[in-house]
Enzyme design. Sequence first.
Site, mmCIF file in Angstrom:
data_model
loop_
_atom_site.group_PDB
_atom_site.id
_atom_site.type_symbol
_atom_site.label_atom_id
_atom_site.label_comp_id
_atom_site.label_asym_id
_atom_site.label_seq_id
_atom_site.Cartn_x
_atom_site.Cartn_y
_atom_site.Cartn_z
ATOM 1 N N GLU A 164 10.516 15.122 15.557
ATOM 2 C CA GLU A 164 10.776 15.008 14.157
ATOM 3 C C GLU A 164 9.706 16.196 13.704
ATOM 4 O O GLU A 164 8.489 15.868 13.606
ATOM 5 C CB GLU A 164 10.424 13.703 13.383
ATOM 6 C CG GLU A 164 10.738 13.571 12.159
ATOM 7 C CD GLU A 164 10.319 12.231 11.446
ATOM 8 O OE1 GLU A 164 9.432 11.701 12.026
ATOM 9 O OE2 GLU A 164 11.371 11.664 10.891
ATOM 10 N N CYS A 199 13.613 11.224 6.273
ATOM 11 C CA CYS A 199 13.793 10.478 7.530
ATOM 12 C C CYS A 199 15.231 10.773 8.119
ATOM 13 O O CYS A 199 15.305 10.746 9.216
ATOM 14 C CB CYS A 199 13.565 8.934 7.357
ATOM 15 S SG CYS A 199 14.422 8.308 6.016
ATOM 16 N N GLU A 222 10.899 0.997 9.391
ATOM 17 C CA GLU A 222 12.016 1.967 9.141
ATOM 18 C C GLU A 222 11.172 3.205 9.446
ATOM 19 O O GLU A 222 10.043 3.756 8.882
ATOM 20 C CB GLU A 222 12.109 2.151 7.563
ATOM 21 C CG GLU A 222 13.138 1.112 7.020
ATOM 22 C CD GLU A 222 14.781 1.118 7.479
ATOM 23 O OE1 GLU A 222 15.003 2.350 7.827
ATOM 24 O OE2 GLU A 222 14.879 0.213 7.340
ATOM 25 N N LYS A 254 0.869 -1.155 -0.045
ATOM 26 C CA LYS A 254 0.020 -0.008 -0.109
ATOM 27 C C LYS A 254 0.742 1.141 0.034
ATOM 28 O O LYS A 254 1.686 1.671 0.964
ATOM 29 C CB LYS A 254 -1.041 -0.223 1.117
ATOM 30 C CG LYS A 254 -1.904 1.195 1.083
ATOM 31 C CD LYS A 254 -2.615 1.549 2.307
ATOM 32 C CE LYS A 254 -1.749 2.588 3.211
ATOM 33 N NZ LYS A 254 -1.772 4.149 2.486
HETATM 34 P P1 NAP Z 1 2.897 7.849 8.119
HETATM 35 O O1 NAP Z 1 1.910 8.842 8.405
HETATM 36 O O2 NAP Z 1 3.160 6.878 9.150
HETATM 37 O O3 NAP Z 1 2.360 7.046 6.807
HETATM 38 C C1 NAP Z 1 3.008 6.159 6.279
HETATM 39 C C2 NAP Z 1 2.092 4.921 5.512
HETATM 40 O O4 NAP Z 1 1.495 4.302 6.392
HETATM 41 C C3 NAP Z 1 1.399 5.579 4.739
HETATM 42 O O5 NAP Z 1 1.208 4.613 3.474
HETATM 43 C C4 NAP Z 1 0.019 5.677 5.321
HETATM 44 O O6 NAP Z 1 -1.036 5.787 4.625
HETATM 45 C C5 NAP Z 1 0.131 4.379 6.295
HETATM 46 N N1 NAP Z 1 -0.876 4.382 7.254
HETATM 47 C C6 NAP Z 1 -1.235 5.393 8.183
HETATM 48 N N2 NAP Z 1 -1.902 4.963 9.056
HETATM 49 C C7 NAP Z 1 -2.030 3.668 9.045
HETATM 50 C C8 NAP Z 1 -2.659 2.559 9.709
HETATM 51 N N3 NAP Z 1 -3.165 2.792 10.984
HETATM 52 N N4 NAP Z 1 -2.406 1.448 9.378
HETATM 53 C C9 NAP Z 1 -1.524 1.039 8.248
HETATM 54 N N5 NAP Z 1 -1.149 1.968 7.489
HETATM 55 C C10 NAP Z 1 -0.926 3.224 8.077
HETATM 56 O O7 NAP Z 1 4.167 8.483 7.599
HETATM 57 P P2 NAP Z 1 4.294 9.699 6.396
HETATM 58 O O8 NAP Z 1 3.739 11.096 7.292
HETATM 59 O O9 NAP Z 1 3.624 9.384 5.320
HETATM 60 O O10 NAP Z 1 5.779 9.491 6.153
HETATM 61 C C11 NAP Z 1 6.632 10.534 6.876
HETATM 62 C C12 NAP Z 1 7.479 9.463 8.132
HETATM 63 O O11 NAP Z 1 8.043 8.432 7.431
HETATM 64 C C13 NAP Z 1 8.515 10.178 8.782
HETATM 65 O O12 NAP Z 1 8.436 9.639 10.170
HETATM 66 C C14 NAP Z 1 9.572 9.676 8.371
HETATM 67 O O13 NAP Z 1 10.850 9.873 9.149
HETATM 68 C C15 NAP Z 1 9.460 8.131 8.111
HETATM 69 N N6 NAP Z 1 10.266 7.655 6.956
HETATM 70 C C16 NAP Z 1 11.314 6.799 7.214
HETATM 71 C C17 NAP Z 1 12.258 6.188 6.373
HETATM 72 C C18 NAP Z 1 13.156 5.208 6.704
HETATM 73 O O14 NAP Z 1 13.526 4.535 5.931
HETATM 74 N N7 NAP Z 1 13.722 5.303 8.016
HETATM 75 C C19 NAP Z 1 12.065 6.712 5.035
HETATM 76 C C20 NAP Z 1 11.106 7.476 4.725
HETATM 77 C C21 NAP Z 1 10.278 8.284 5.690
HETATM 78 P P3 NAP Z 1 -1.653 7.234 4.215
HETATM 79 O O15 NAP Z 1 -0.505 8.034 3.970
HETATM 80 O O16 NAP Z 1 -2.128 6.967 2.820
HETATM 81 O O17 NAP Z 1 -2.523 7.822 5.252
#
Ligand code: NAP
Length: 503
Positions: free
Chosen positions: A403, A302, A267, A192
Site C-alpha cells: 500500500e 484506504c 478497518e 484518539k
Molecule cells: P496508522 O499509522 O496506522 O495510524 C492510525 C492511528 O493509529 C493514528 O491515530 C495513530 O496515531 C495511531 N497509532 C499509531 N501507533 C499506535 C499504537 N502503537 N497504538 C495505538 N495507536 C497507534 O495509519 P495512518 O498512516 O494514520 O493512516 C493510513 C492507514 O489507514 C492506511 O493504511 C489506510 O489504508 C488506513 N485507512 C483505512 C480505512 C478503512 O476504513 N479501512 C480508512 C482510512 C484509512 P498517530 O497518527 O498520532 O501516530
Amino acid sequence: MVASIKPHRDELGLGDGRMLIDGDWVTAADEATWSHVHPATGEQVAEFPVATPADVDRAVKAARRAFDEGPWPHARAGERVRVLRTIADLVREHADELMKLQALDNSVPLSFGEIYAMSPGFVADVFDHHAGWADKIAGETLPPYQGGDHMVLTLREPVGVVGAVIPWNAPLVLFAQKVAPALAAGCTVVLKPSEYATFAVLRLAQLIEETDLPAGVLNVVTGPGDPAGQALISHPMVDKLSFTGSRAVGQKVMVAAAAGCKRVSLELGGKSPSVVFQDADIGTAAAVTMGTVTLGLSGQVCAAQTRALVHRDAVEEFLATAELIGTMVSYGSPFDPEVTSAPLINTRQLDRVLGLIARGQEEGARLVCGGGRADGDELAHGNFVAPTLFADVSNDMSIAREEIFGPVLSVIPFDSEQEAVRLANDTDYGLAATVWTSDVRRAMRMTKAIKAGTVGVNGYQLEPNSPFGGFRQSGLGREGGRAAIESYTELKTVLLPFTDEMM
Ligand code: NAP
Ligand code: MG
C-alpha cells in the site's frame, strides 16, 4: 511558496487545542504539547496536548464511570435518537467551519471536501443513519427447544467502553463511523485522533458537547500513537477496540485486544484492483481510476484502486487517458478553489512514497509520468509528489504489493477473465474493487469472484448506510449498516421459566 494558511487559521479563531476528559477541556498532566505542521506550507498551525498514559487512564476511567454508573447506557431509545439527530444537525450547521479545520489539519482541498463521501453532509448522514438504528436494536424470541414451559429471549446490550483510534486522512468521516454507532448502542467512548489531524475532531467533539450527552460519555485524548494510542488500546478497562489505520498498527491493536479478550473491529489498508475489460468505456475507467489515485487526497485513501488490471487490448487507450488526468492535478493551498489535490501528510510518508517509486523503476516497471516530487519552487515547502503512472507492472513488484498511500497508479495487463480474477485476488488485502465492463453476466461473475469488502461495477462510491470493511488483511468487521451497530453490542440470552413460583 504556497499561500500561507495562517489567515484562515486566524479567521476561524483556531487557538491551541485541549483534550476532552469527563466533560472538561484539559491540558496534558505534564503540560506537554505537539505543534502541528501544515503539510502544504510547513507552517506551524497550532498546538494541542500530548496525552500521557495518566491522562488516558483518567479518560478511560471517566468513560467507565459513565458506562457503569451513568444514565447513557440505559437512556430511552428516543433520547438516543434525539441526541444523534442533534449531532447531525450541528454538523450540517457548522459544515463550512469543519471543512476548513480539516484543511488546516491534513490539507484536503476545500474543492474536494465538497465531494459527498468526504463532506460534512456525509458525516451528518452517518449520524442520521445510526440515529435510525438507536430505536431498532432488538433481540429475538426463540421457541423452547426442550423441557417445560419457558421462554427464551435475546437482548442486545451496549458492549461497554469503546477505545477508538482513527487516522488522519478523513478524520471527520472516520470519527463519525465509530462514535455514531457506539453512542447509538449506548456505549461510552474514548477516541484518539491522529496527531496529524486533530483540530477538526476537537471541534466536532465540542459541538457534540452542546447536546444532552452526559459528561464522560465521549472523551477525546490527543497526541501520537505512542504513548497515547498505545495506552488506550492496552487499558484493561476498555471493553472494545475500534481501529482504523494501517495494517501494522492494526496488528498491534489485535495483540492489545488479546490480553483482555477485548472485542475488536479493524478497518485497515488495501491494494485494491480496478479491473478494466476491453468491452468497457475505457476512457471513463481510466479517468476515474487515475482520478481517485491522484485527485483529492492524492491516493491517501484506504479504498483507492491503485492496481489497474487492464485487458491487454485496452492498455494503450487506458494509459493515454490516465496520463491526461495526471496533468489535471493542481497543488497549492487547500483554500485555493483551483487546487485539486493534497500533499502527503508528512515528510516520513514523502520519503516512503518516493522510495517505493524508485523501487518500481528498479524492479522494471515503465514510468509513464511523474516519478518524483512535484515541480516548482513554490511547492518546495510542502510534501507534494507528482502524479505517477507506471505501465508494464507485474503483480509481484513492490509497487503492486505494498500500500503506497500516495499518487501512484500501477497498470498491470491481463489476457483473460480468469487471469483478471487471479490477479485481483493475488494480494494480502481485500478492501475494495471496481469491475469495468458492459457485459452484465461478466459483471456478476467478477463481483462474486473478487475477494473484497466492496465491489463496484463501472464506478465506486461510499454510502453512509452500507457496510464497509475488508476481507483478509484489510480488516475485521464492518462500518455502516446492521453489522456495524451490532458490533457495539453484546448478545445476552435470557431463559424465562413459567413455573408456579413465578407470579
Ligand atoms: P496508522 O499509522 O496506522 O495510524 C492510525 C492511528 O493509529 C493514528 O491515530 C495513530 O496515531 C495511531 N497509532 C499509531 N501507533 C499506535 C499504537 N502503537 N497504538 C495505538 N495507536 C497507534 O495509519 P495512518 O498512516 O494514520 O493512516 C493510513 C492507514 O489507514 C492506511 O493504511 C489506510 O489504508 C488506513 N485507512 C483505512 C480505512 C478503512 O476504513 N479501512 C480508512 C482510512 C484509512 P498517530 O497518527 O498520532 O501516530
Ligand atoms: Mg502513521
